[in-house]
Scaffold this motif. Structure first.
Motif, PDB file in Angstrom:
ATOM      1  N   ASP A  27       0.796  -1.221   0.000  1.00 35.35           N
ATOM      2  CA  ASP A  27       0.000   0.000   0.000  1.00 35.35           C
ATOM      3  C   ASP A  27       0.828   1.270   0.000  1.00 35.35           C
ATOM      4  OD1 ASP A  27       1.030  -0.059   2.524  1.00 35.35           O
ATOM      5  OD2 ASP A  27      -0.883  -0.009   3.564  1.00 35.35           O
ATOM      6  N   GLY A  28       2.110   1.176  -0.204  1.00 36.47           N
ATOM      7  CA  GLY A  28       2.946   2.362  -0.281  1.00 36.47           C
ATOM      8  C   GLY A  28       3.762   2.624   0.961  1.00 36.47           C
ATOM      9  N   LEU A  29       3.619   1.798   1.992  1.00 36.40           N
ATOM     10  CA  LEU A  29       4.402   2.001   3.208  1.00 36.40           C
ATOM     11  C   LEU A  29       5.889   1.926   2.907  1.00 36.40           C
ATOM     12  CD1 LEU A  29       4.474   2.450   6.225  1.00 36.40           C
ATOM     13  CD2 LEU A  29       4.293  -0.011   6.544  1.00 36.40           C
ATOM     14  N   GLY A  30       6.276   0.980   2.061  1.00 33.76           N
ATOM     15  CA  GLY A  30       7.675   0.882   1.663  1.00 33.76           C
ATOM     16  C   GLY A  30       8.147   2.136   0.960  1.00 33.76           C
ATOM     17  N   ASP A  31       7.274   2.700   0.124  1.00 36.88           N
ATOM     18  CA  ASP A  31       7.616   3.935  -0.571  1.00 36.88           C
ATOM     19  C   ASP A  31       7.898   5.044   0.425  1.00 36.88           C
ATOM     20  OD1 ASP A  31       7.106   2.675  -2.974  1.00 36.88           O
ATOM     21  OD2 ASP A  31       5.054   3.392  -3.076  1.00 36.88           O
ATOM     22  N   LEU A  32       7.049   5.166   1.411  1.00 34.99           N
ATOM     23  CA  LEU A  32       7.216   6.234   2.389  1.00 34.99           C
ATOM     24  C   LEU A  32       8.431   6.004   3.269  1.00 34.99           C
ATOM     25  CD1 LEU A  32       3.512   6.919   3.370  1.00 34.99           C
ATOM     26  CD2 LEU A  32       4.946   8.133   1.732  1.00 34.99           C
ATOM     27  N   ASN A  33       8.744   4.763   3.579  1.00 33.91           N
ATOM     28  CA  ASN A  33       9.948   4.484   4.354  1.00 33.91           C
ATOM     29  C   ASN A  33      11.188   4.922   3.595  1.00 33.91           C
ATOM     30  OD1 ASN A  33       8.697   3.410   6.613  1.00 33.91           O
ATOM     31  ND2 ASN A  33       8.779   1.326   5.840  1.00 33.91           N
ATOM     32  N   LEU A  34      11.239   4.614   2.312  1.00 33.85           N
ATOM     33  CA  LEU A  34      12.388   4.992   1.501  1.00 33.85           C
ATOM     34  C   LEU A  34      12.498   6.508   1.384  1.00 33.85           C
ATOM     35  CD1 LEU A  34      14.731   4.064  -0.249  1.00 33.85           C
ATOM     36  CD2 LEU A  34      13.159   4.014  -2.191  1.00 33.85           C
ATOM     37  N   VAL A  35      11.382   7.175   1.151  1.00 33.74           N
ATOM     38  CA  VAL A  35      11.384   8.642   1.049  1.00 33.74           C
ATOM     39  C   VAL A  35      11.854   9.253   2.365  1.00 33.74           C
ATOM     40  CG1 VAL A  35       9.893  10.663   0.812  1.00 33.74           C
ATOM     41  CG2 VAL A  35       9.611   8.715  -0.721  1.00 33.74           C
ATOM     42  N   SER A  36      11.347   8.742   3.475  1.00 25.77           N
ATOM     43  CA  SER A  36      11.729   9.248   4.787  1.00 25.77           C
ATOM     44  C   SER A  36      13.219   9.063   5.047  1.00 25.77           C
ATOM     45  CB  SER A  36      10.912   8.532   5.866  1.00 25.77           C
ATOM     46  OG  SER A  36      11.318   8.933   7.140  1.00 25.77           O
ATOM     47  N   GLN A  37      13.765   7.915   4.673  1.00 30.17           N
ATOM     48  CA  GLN A  37      15.188   7.656   4.867  1.00 30.17           C
ATOM     49  C   GLN A  37      16.049   8.576   4.013  1.00 30.17           C
ATOM     50  OE1 GLN A  37      15.794   3.525   4.016  1.00 30.17           O
ATOM     51  NE2 GLN A  37      14.684   2.842   5.824  1.00 30.17           N
ATOM     52  N   MET A  38      15.595   8.859   2.802  1.00 29.79           N
ATOM     53  CA  MET A  38      16.405   9.647   1.880  1.00 29.79           C
ATOM     54  C   MET A  38      16.296  11.157   2.122  1.00 29.79           C
ATOM     55  SD  MET A  38      17.932   7.378   0.175  1.00 29.79           S
ATOM     56  CE  MET A  38      18.644   8.155  -1.239  1.00 29.79           C
ATOM     57  N   PHE A  39      15.085  11.643   2.444  1.00 33.77           N
ATOM     58  CA  PHE A  39      14.854  13.082   2.503  1.00 33.77           C
ATOM     59  C   PHE A  39      14.435  13.598   3.872  1.00 33.77           C
ATOM     60  CE2 PHE A  39      13.928  11.769  -1.897  1.00 33.77           C
ATOM     61  CZ  PHE A  39      14.881  12.519  -2.540  1.00 33.77           C
ATOM     62  N   GLY A  40      14.142  12.702   4.805  1.00 31.32           N
ATOM     63  CA  GLY A  40      13.697  13.119   6.131  1.00 31.32           C
ATOM     64  C   GLY A  40      12.186  13.079   6.261  1.00 31.32           C
ATOM     65  N   GLU A  41      11.715  12.912   7.475  1.00 34.14           N
ATOM     66  CA  GLU A  41      10.280  12.762   7.724  1.00 34.14           C
ATOM     67  C   GLU A  41       9.481  14.033   7.430  1.00 34.14           C
ATOM     68  OE1 GLU A  41       9.233  10.994  11.444  1.00 34.14           O
ATOM     69  OE2 GLU A  41      10.874   9.564  11.332  1.00 34.14           O
ATOM     70  N   GLU A  42      10.135  15.183   7.431  1.00 34.15           N
ATOM     71  CA  GLU A  42       9.433  16.443   7.220  1.00 34.15           C
ATOM     72  C   GLU A  42       8.792  16.524   5.835  1.00 34.15           C
ATOM     73  OE1 GLU A  42      12.781  16.365   8.003  1.00 34.15           O
ATOM     74  OE2 GLU A  42      12.521  16.602  10.158  1.00 34.15           O
ATOM     75  N   ILE A  43       9.333  15.793   4.873  1.00 34.16           N
ATOM     76  CA  ILE A  43       8.823  15.892   3.508  1.00 34.16           C
ATOM     77  C   ILE A  43       7.601  15.000   3.267  1.00 34.16           C
ATOM     78  CG2 ILE A  43      10.153  14.072   2.371  1.00 34.16           C
ATOM     79  CD1 ILE A  43      10.739  16.246   0.201  1.00 34.16           C
ATOM     80  N   LEU A  44       7.342  14.058   4.152  1.00 31.74           N
ATOM     81  CA  LEU A  44       6.258  13.092   3.924  1.00 31.74           C
ATOM     82  C   LEU A  44       4.890  13.725   3.659  1.00 31.74           C
ATOM     83  CD1 LEU A  44       7.161  10.203   6.379  1.00 31.74           C
ATOM     84  CD2 LEU A  44       7.584  10.363   3.921  1.00 31.74           C
ATOM     85  N   PRO A  45       4.477  14.771   4.369  1.00 34.23           N
ATOM     86  CA  PRO A  45       3.162  15.345   4.065  1.00 34.23           C
ATOM     87  C   PRO A  45       3.088  15.993   2.673  1.00 34.23           C
ATOM     88  CG  PRO A  45       3.906  16.044   6.229  1.00 34.23           C
ATOM     89  CD  PRO A  45       5.058  15.357   5.578  1.00 34.23           C
ATOM     90  N   LEU A  46       4.222  16.328   2.085  1.00 32.22           N
ATOM     91  CA  LEU A  46       4.262  16.994   0.787  1.00 32.22           C
ATOM     92  C   LEU A  46       4.453  16.033  -0.376  1.00 32.22           C
ATOM     93  CD1 LEU A  46       6.723  19.842   1.816  1.00 32.22           C
ATOM     94  CD2 LEU A  46       4.225  19.916   1.838  1.00 32.22           C
ATOM     95  N   TRP A  47       4.850  14.786  -0.092  1.00 32.97           N
ATOM     96  CA  TRP A  47       5.269  13.819  -1.105  1.00 32.97           C
ATOM     97  C   TRP A  47       4.079  13.029  -1.621  1.00 32.97           C
ATOM     98  CZ3 TRP A  47      10.222  12.787  -2.862  1.00 32.97           C
ATOM     99  CH2 TRP A  47      10.373  11.635  -3.631  1.00 32.97           C
TER     100      TRP A  47
END
Length: 67
Positions: A27-47
């Motif tokens: 469901d995209g959890l893996g996608d968000l984990n990778l994004v968080s690791q690469m760019f930081g958790e602050e970007i998650l609401p914008l991604w």
């Protein structure tokens, strides 16, 4: 003999890596984990992943919504 003992561990590790990369069809959890690791958790609401994009010859494309 030793390789057969390692197989269950290697399969779990491979599955976890696929999930981290967002390649597990989940469901995209893996996608968000990778994004968080690469760019930081602050970007998650914008991604947001942009489904069906033709920009990258079939590769997935994301967009960051700033406003």
């Amino acid at each position: 003999m030793v390789l057969t003992a390692l197989l269950p561990f290697l399969l779990r590790l491979s599955g976890a890596r696929q999930s981290d990369l967002g390649l597990d069809g989940g469901d995209g959890l893996g996608d968000l984990n990778l994004v968080s690791q690469m760019f930081g958790e602050e970007i998650l609401p914008l991604w947001h992943w942009k489904p069906g994009s033709k920009v990258a010859d079939g590769d997935r494309v994301a967009e960051i919504r700033l406003g």
